[in-house]
Design an enzyme around this catalytic site. Sequence first.
Site, PDB file in Angstrom:
ATOM      1  N   TRP A  64       0.878  -1.181   0.000  1.00 31.64           N
ATOM      2  CA  TRP A  64       0.000   0.000   0.000  1.00 31.64           C
ATOM      3  C   TRP A  64       0.908   1.221   0.000  1.00 31.64           C
ATOM      4  CZ3 TRP A  64      -4.319  -0.852   4.264  1.00 31.64           C
ATOM      5  CH2 TRP A  64      -5.050  -1.985   3.957  1.00 31.64           C
TER       6      TRP A  64
ATOM      7  N   ARG B 120       1.653   9.690  -7.040  1.00 36.46           N
ATOM      8  CA  ARG B 120       0.759  10.657  -7.690  1.00 36.46           C
ATOM      9  C   ARG B 120       0.204  10.056  -8.981  1.00 36.46           C
ATOM     10  NH1 ARG B 120       5.960  14.316  -9.263  1.00 36.46           N
ATOM     11  NH2 ARG B 120       6.090  13.814 -11.498  1.00 36.46           N
TER      12      ARG B 120
ATOM     13  N   GLN C 189      11.436   2.072  -5.848  1.00 36.71           N
ATOM     14  CA  GLN C 189      10.276   2.219  -4.989  1.00 36.71           C
ATOM     15  C   GLN C 189       9.429   0.946  -5.062  1.00 36.71           C
ATOM     16  OE1 GLN C 189       8.335   5.855  -6.172  1.00 36.71           O
ATOM     17  NE2 GLN C 189       9.996   7.145  -5.403  1.00 36.71           N
ATOM     18  N   HIS C 190       8.718   0.658  -3.986  1.00 29.91           N
ATOM     19  CA  HIS C 190       8.076  -0.656  -3.871  1.00 29.91           C
ATOM     20  C   HIS C 190       7.025  -0.901  -4.945  1.00 29.91           C
ATOM     21  CE1 HIS C 190       9.366  -0.970   0.628  1.00 29.91           C
ATOM     22  NE2 HIS C 190      10.369  -1.042  -0.209  1.00 29.91           N
TER      23      HIS C 190
ATOM     24  N   GLU D 109       2.004  -3.161   4.450  1.00 35.26           N
ATOM     25  CA  GLU D 109       1.600  -1.978   5.205  1.00 35.26           C
ATOM     26  C   GLU D 109       0.383  -2.247   6.080  1.00 35.26           C
ATOM     27  OE1 GLU D 109       4.383  -0.348   2.281  1.00 35.26           O
ATOM     28  OE2 GLU D 109       2.797  -1.858   2.199  1.00 35.26           O
TER      29      GLU D 109
ATOM     30  N   GLU E 222       6.695  19.984  -6.684  1.00 38.60           N
ATOM     31  CA  GLU E 222       7.364  18.988  -5.845  1.00 38.60           C
ATOM     32  C   GLU E 222       7.614  19.471  -4.424  1.00 38.60           C
ATOM     33  OE1 GLU E 222       8.045  15.978  -6.516  1.00 38.60           O
ATOM     34  OE2 GLU E 222       8.067  15.738  -8.690  1.00 38.60           O
TER      35      GLU E 222
END
Length: 532
Positions: free
Chosen positions: A207, A211, A228-229, A270, A319
């Site tokens: 989880w 964006r 990233q996961h 998560e 950002e």
Amino acid sequence: MSKHASASATATSGDRDAHRPPVRDQAEPSLPNAADRVNSGEAATDLREYLAELAELGDLMVIDREVDADLEAAAITRRCYEITAPAPYFTRIAGDTIGTRMVGAPAGLSSVPGKPLARLARSVGLPADVTSAELVEHLVAARHAEPVPPREVPRDFAPCKENVLLGADARLDRFPLPRIHADDGGRYLNTWGIVVAALPDGSWVNWSITRLMALDEHRMTGLVVPPQHLGLLWQAWGERGEPMPYALVQGGDPAIPFVGGIPLPEGVDEAGYIGALTGRPVDVVRCETSDLMVPATAEVVIEGFVSPGRDSPEGPFGEYAGYASTHVSDQPVFTVEAITHRNEPVWPIVAEGRPVDEYHTVTGTGRAAKLLDALRTAGLPITTVWLPMRAAMHWSVITVPADWRERMPGMDADAFVHRVGEVMHASGGPSWMMPVTYVLDDDIDPASDADLLWALSTRVHPVDGRSAWDTRVLPFMACYGPKEREKGRGPSVLVNGLQPAWGQGRLRHASFAQSYPDELRRRVLAHWPDRT
């Protein structure tokens, strides 16, 4: 993962009403026991309970006039960040036909005096007056606690199934999709929701927040970037040549997007961590188009598949460094095949940019917890770690107890700071992306801007005491030069701000706390007009 046939339907059941928070007619969220809850250790079970708690705290600003989802809601939200106002709650969205509400700054700094971290605290079930160190310790402790797995509930008891739209009826334009910044590449409908995805064999369910920008009524695109996961899971599906099932979740338990925005170890679910964090399982329900489980109290769930290729340009988007990015990249396409939602859904938005917003409050706090855990695991005496929010996560501050020399015999200050840097940069992930880290004594509170400015001005040598590592650099990190941003590599510096040992040149503070006897200070405070 199984895929079911598409059909248009609406789920209704009188029986389930007893198992869900009621849909209220009044504009301002309310909860009978909200006053008792805000200083308790009990976490809200859904976004509506959480908003009722903010209202009880005086940290929710209800806006009943019509507001446009195209920039206006985000502009109000951004203004609220910049003046530390209550979270804006929009009850009338221009062009909306289904009663959609919006809430901005759901986990920003609180406007309540003396409780700046109240929104973060209540998101994870801590009292509203929590300190920064207590919050970080809570996140670290949950890393080592036994996970509490989610609990599946029947679909008739799941508020997110009040309305079910499948196939051609599952249209994004059913909702007033927000546009966040004028320079963005499109309408970013996801800024505070989680994407649920899993490895093909189901052994790891992730989880996380990424964006997502609407392309049309049935397609989105967004950042899916290994390591990233979410990117790792997508990569695993791509190696099989298959699209990845996903579910995009808006709302639900406020701990869900909080945890979706912090770094956890690879392979950790998560949902189990959230259960450990809040002390109870997350209620989940099965998706319509796959076997993925989603939070039952979600406001909106969007389901479909992610293309195995990078098929659409994505960006730009403002950002966390505080600048309007010009970065555009090719990213996968998220097709929309089902949408389920509550009646009068509440859609959270984050207007990311100049500090302080959720990227600094939540992701910064999560990075602090990750680094604190790594340093302590390596045997280093560390009091706390904090990423000062107004430094846009470009600084981290590590504080150590006065007896660190006794606990690390034979190690001088420079060697100690260098060892901190070795552990920090070996821990990987987001710990790399902090240009400057200060190591200070714990007689200052790193979450206090006044303490921090004084300490950095008076304890840090202008030249000496610095160690540097080569680290990852992101394109929008303006403190680096153009070549470093292009290469994606640059220096990360650790700064030794430690004072000498007592008896070797360390000075007491010329302050109320240290310059006067305890009895005199107690007498002064006892006669102080407001007793503070």
